[in-house]
Write a protein that holds these residues in place. Structure first.
Motif, PDB file in Angstrom:
ATOM      1  N   SER A   3      25.889 -26.721  34.468  1.00 35.95           N
ATOM      2  CA  SER A   3      24.749 -27.475  33.943  1.00 35.95           C
ATOM      3  C   SER A   3      25.246 -28.741  33.262  1.00 35.95           C
ATOM      4  CB  SER A   3      23.936 -26.631  32.955  1.00 35.95           C
ATOM      5  OG  SER A   3      24.510 -26.681  31.666  1.00 35.95           O
ATOM      6  N   ILE A   4      24.335 -29.602  32.904  1.00 34.52           N
ATOM      7  CA  ILE A   4      24.723 -30.841  32.244  1.00 34.52           C
ATOM      8  C   ILE A   4      25.326 -30.570  30.865  1.00 34.52           C
ATOM      9  CG2 ILE A   4      23.059 -32.257  33.486  1.00 34.52           C
ATOM     10  CD1 ILE A   4      22.017 -32.262  30.269  1.00 34.52           C
ATOM     11  N   TYR A   5      25.075 -29.397  30.323  1.00 32.64           N
ATOM     12  CA  TYR A   5      25.581 -29.070  28.995  1.00 32.64           C
ATOM     13  C   TYR A   5      27.092 -28.861  28.985  1.00 32.64           C
ATOM     14  CZ  TYR A   5      20.632 -28.248  28.365  1.00 32.64           C
ATOM     15  OH  TYR A   5      19.277 -28.380  28.354  1.00 32.64           O
ATOM     16  N   ASP A   6      27.711 -28.807  30.159  1.00 36.80           N
ATOM     17  CA  ASP A   6      29.150 -28.631  30.250  1.00 36.80           C
ATOM     18  C   ASP A   6      29.907 -29.957  30.117  1.00 36.80           C
ATOM     19  OD1 ASP A   6      28.875 -25.863  30.678  1.00 36.80           O
ATOM     20  OD2 ASP A   6      28.557 -26.189  32.820  1.00 36.80           O
ATOM     21  N   LEU A 106      29.538 -36.705  34.643  1.00 33.62           N
ATOM     22  CA  LEU A 106      28.117 -36.361  34.513  1.00 33.62           C
ATOM     23  C   LEU A 106      27.326 -36.950  35.671  1.00 33.62           C
ATOM     24  CD1 LEU A 106      25.582 -35.285  33.050  1.00 33.62           C
ATOM     25  CD2 LEU A 106      25.561 -37.464  31.777  1.00 33.62           C
ATOM     26  N   TYR A 107      27.603 -38.189  36.013  1.00 37.62           N
ATOM     27  CA  TYR A 107      26.867 -38.829  37.105  1.00 37.62           C
ATOM     28  C   TYR A 107      27.259 -38.261  38.465  1.00 37.62           C
ATOM     29  CZ  TYR A 107      23.550 -41.802  34.912  1.00 37.62           C
ATOM     30  OH  TYR A 107      22.426 -42.224  34.238  1.00 37.62           O
ATOM     31  N   GLN A 108      28.486 -37.830  38.614  1.00 39.03           N
ATOM     32  CA  GLN A 108      28.861 -37.138  39.848  1.00 39.03           C
ATOM     33  C   GLN A 108      28.001 -35.881  39.987  1.00 39.03           C
ATOM     34  OE1 GLN A 108      33.123 -36.509  39.919  1.00 39.03           O
ATOM     35  NE2 GLN A 108      33.528 -38.662  39.477  1.00 39.03           N
ATOM     36  N   TYR A 109      27.867 -35.167  38.884  1.00 33.36           N
ATOM     37  CA  TYR A 109      27.057 -33.947  38.868  1.00 33.36           C
ATOM     38  C   TYR A 109      25.582 -34.247  39.153  1.00 33.36           C
ATOM     39  CZ  TYR A 109      24.724 -29.778  37.074  1.00 33.36           C
ATOM     40  OH  TYR A 109      23.926 -28.674  36.948  1.00 33.36           O
ATOM     41  N   LEU A 110      25.016 -35.242  38.463  1.00 31.42           N
ATOM     42  CA  LEU A 110      23.610 -35.584  38.645  1.00 31.42           C
ATOM     43  C   LEU A 110      23.321 -35.971  40.096  1.00 31.42           C
ATOM     44  CD1 LEU A 110      23.061 -37.718  35.417  1.00 31.42           C
ATOM     45  CD2 LEU A 110      22.096 -35.437  35.861  1.00 31.42           C
ATOM     46  N   LYS A 111      24.181 -36.798  40.667  1.00 34.44           N
ATOM     47  CA  LYS A 111      23.963 -37.263  42.048  1.00 34.44           C
ATOM     48  C   LYS A 111      24.059 -36.120  43.050  1.00 34.44           C
ATOM     49  CE  LYS A 111      27.103 -40.397  41.975  1.00 34.44           C
ATOM     50  NZ  LYS A 111      27.996 -41.509  42.352  1.00 34.44           N
ATOM     51  N   ASN A 112      24.962 -35.169  42.780  1.00 33.48           N
ATOM     52  CA  ASN A 112      25.070 -33.999  43.660  1.00 33.48           C
ATOM     53  C   ASN A 112      23.856 -33.100  43.519  1.00 33.48           C
ATOM     54  OD1 ASN A 112      27.494 -34.653  44.879  1.00 33.48           O
ATOM     55  ND2 ASN A 112      28.714 -33.663  43.291  1.00 33.48           N
ATOM     56  N   ALA A 113      23.318 -33.020  42.314  1.00 32.30           N
ATOM     57  CA  ALA A 113      22.164 -32.150  42.061  1.00 32.30           C
ATOM     58  C   ALA A 113      20.889 -32.700  42.704  1.00 32.30           C
ATOM     59  CB  ALA A 113      21.960 -31.961  40.558  1.00 32.30           C
ATOM     60  N   LYS A 114      20.698 -34.025  42.661  1.00 29.79           N
ATOM     61  CA  LYS A 114      19.489 -34.650  43.219  1.00 29.79           C
ATOM     62  C   LYS A 114      19.873 -35.934  43.936  1.00 29.79           C
ATOM     63  CE  LYS A 114      15.987 -32.098  42.136  1.00 29.79           C
ATOM     64  NZ  LYS A 114      15.331 -31.325  43.141  1.00 29.79           N
ATOM     65  N   SER A 115      19.845 -35.865  45.242  1.00 30.89           N
ATOM     66  CA  SER A 115      20.128 -37.042  46.045  1.00 30.89           C
ATOM     67  C   SER A 115      18.915 -37.964  46.039  1.00 30.89           C
ATOM     68  CB  SER A 115      20.443 -36.594  47.476  1.00 30.89           C
ATOM     69  OG  SER A 115      21.228 -37.546  48.120  1.00 30.89           O
ATOM     70  N   GLY A 116      19.143 -39.225  46.261  1.00 27.96           N
ATOM     71  CA  GLY A 116      18.049 -40.184  46.311  1.00 27.96           C
ATOM     72  C   GLY A 116      17.538 -40.376  47.719  1.00 27.96           C
ATOM     73  N   THR A 127      17.894 -46.001  37.279  1.00 29.74           N
ATOM     74  CA  THR A 127      17.626 -44.773  38.026  1.00 29.74           C
ATOM     75  C   THR A 127      17.516 -43.672  36.977  1.00 29.74           C
ATOM     76  OG1 THR A 127      18.814 -45.544  39.977  1.00 29.74           O
ATOM     77  CG2 THR A 127      18.564 -43.145  39.728  1.00 29.74           C
ATOM     78  N   LYS A 128      16.537 -42.790  37.157  1.00 31.84           N
ATOM     79  CA  LYS A 128      16.223 -41.799  36.127  1.00 31.84           C
ATOM     80  C   LYS A 128      16.358 -40.374  36.661  1.00 31.84           C
ATOM     81  CE  LYS A 128      12.881 -45.223  34.790  1.00 31.84           C
ATOM     82  NZ  LYS A 128      13.239 -46.064  35.957  1.00 31.84           N
ATOM     83  N   PHE A 129      17.061 -39.541  35.907  1.00 27.32           N
ATOM     84  CA  PHE A 129      17.185 -38.115  36.232  1.00 27.32           C
ATOM     85  C   PHE A 129      16.464 -37.321  35.158  1.00 27.32           C
ATOM     86  CE2 PHE A 129      20.791 -39.967  38.428  1.00 27.32           C
ATOM     87  CZ  PHE A 129      20.837 -39.265  39.616  1.00 27.32           C
ATOM     88  N   LEU A 130      15.567 -36.440  35.584  1.00 29.40           N
ATOM     89  CA  LEU A 130      14.824 -35.581  34.672  1.00 29.40           C
ATOM     90  C   LEU A 130      15.458 -34.191  34.689  1.00 29.40           C
ATOM     91  CD1 LEU A 130      12.390 -35.387  32.761  1.00 29.40           C
ATOM     92  CD2 LEU A 130      10.986 -34.805  34.755  1.00 29.40           C
ATOM     93  N   VAL A 138      15.805 -31.573  37.709  1.00 25.75           N
ATOM     94  CA  VAL A 138      14.596 -31.235  38.463  1.00 25.75           C
ATOM     95  C   VAL A 138      14.000 -32.411  39.234  1.00 25.75           C
ATOM     96  CG1 VAL A 138      13.983 -29.272  36.998  1.00 25.75           C
ATOM     97  CG2 VAL A 138      13.120 -31.543  36.423  1.00 25.75           C
ATOM     98  N   ALA A 139      14.388 -33.644  38.888  1.00 30.18           N
ATOM     99  CA  ALA A 139      13.834 -34.794  39.600  1.00 30.18           C
ATOM    100  C   ALA A 139      14.740 -36.003  39.427  1.00 30.18           C
ATOM    101  CB  ALA A 139      12.431 -35.120  39.088  1.00 30.18           C
TER     102      ALA A 139
END
Length: 158
Positions: A3-6, A106-116, A127-130, A138-139
C-alpha cells in the motif's frame, strides 16, 4: 509494497515523512508545478483540503519539473509560491521525478496501480491519484480534471 503507507517521502522542509502518517485517510496525491497552465488548480485543491480534512481527507502535493520545466524553483521557493499565491496548507513534498528511471518509488507504485488513458506514464502536471482509507489506489484523474469535480467521488470514500 502492498500500500502507499509503505513509502516515505521528503517534505519541502527536508524531513522524511512516512506515508503511514496518513493511514486511515482518503488521499488525493497530485504532481504539481508552479508555472503550469493548471497551476490555478492549487486553489481547488486547497478548497478540498479545507472542506474535507475534518472528515479524514488530505491532499498530498508532489512538485515535479519533468513537464516543460514548469517547476524550476527549490523547496523554499515552492513553499513560498504555494503559500503566498494559494494559501496552501496541505502537505507539500520535495520536488521529485514521476517518470523515468529516477521516478520516486511512490509514483512507480501509483502508476502501476492505476494506468492512465495512454498508458502508465504521467503525461503532465496535476495528474491526480485518489486513494481510499485502506491505502488502495481507486482512481486516476487527468490534469484537466478540476479538483472541485472530485468532491462527490471523495465524499463517497469518506
Amino acid at each position: 509494497m502492498s500500500s502507499i503507507y509503505d513509502f516515505t517521502a521528503t517534505s519541502l522542509a527536508g524531513d522524511d515523512v512516512p506515508l503511514k502518517r496518513f493511514e486511515g485517510q482518503v488521499l488525493l496525491i497530485v504532481n504539481t508545478a508552479s508555472a503550469c497552465g493548471f497551476t490555478p488548480q492549487y486553489k481547488g485543491l486547497e478548497a478540498l483540503q479545507q472542506t474535507l480534512a475534518p472528515r479524514g481527507f488530505s491532499v498530498l502535493g508532489f512538485p515535479c519539473n519533468q513537464f516543460g520545466s514548469q517547476e524550476p524553483g527549490d523547496a523554499p521557493q515552492i513553499e513560498q509560491f504555494c503559500s503566498i499565491n494559494y494559501g496552501v496548507t496541505f502537505p507539500m513534498f520535495a520536488k521529485i521525478d514521476v517518470n523515468g528511471n529516477a521516478a520516486h518509488p511512490l509514483y512507480q507504485y501509483l502508476k502501476n496501480a492505476k494506468s492512465g488513458l495512454l498508458g502508465s506514464s504521467i503525461k503532465w502536471n496535476f495528474t491526480k491519484f485518489l486513494v481510499d482509507r485502506s491505502g488502495k489506489v481507486v482512481a486516476r484523474h487527468a490534469p484537466t480534471t478540476k479538483p472541485e469535480g472530485l468532491v462527490k467521488e471523495i465524499e463517497g470514500l469518506l
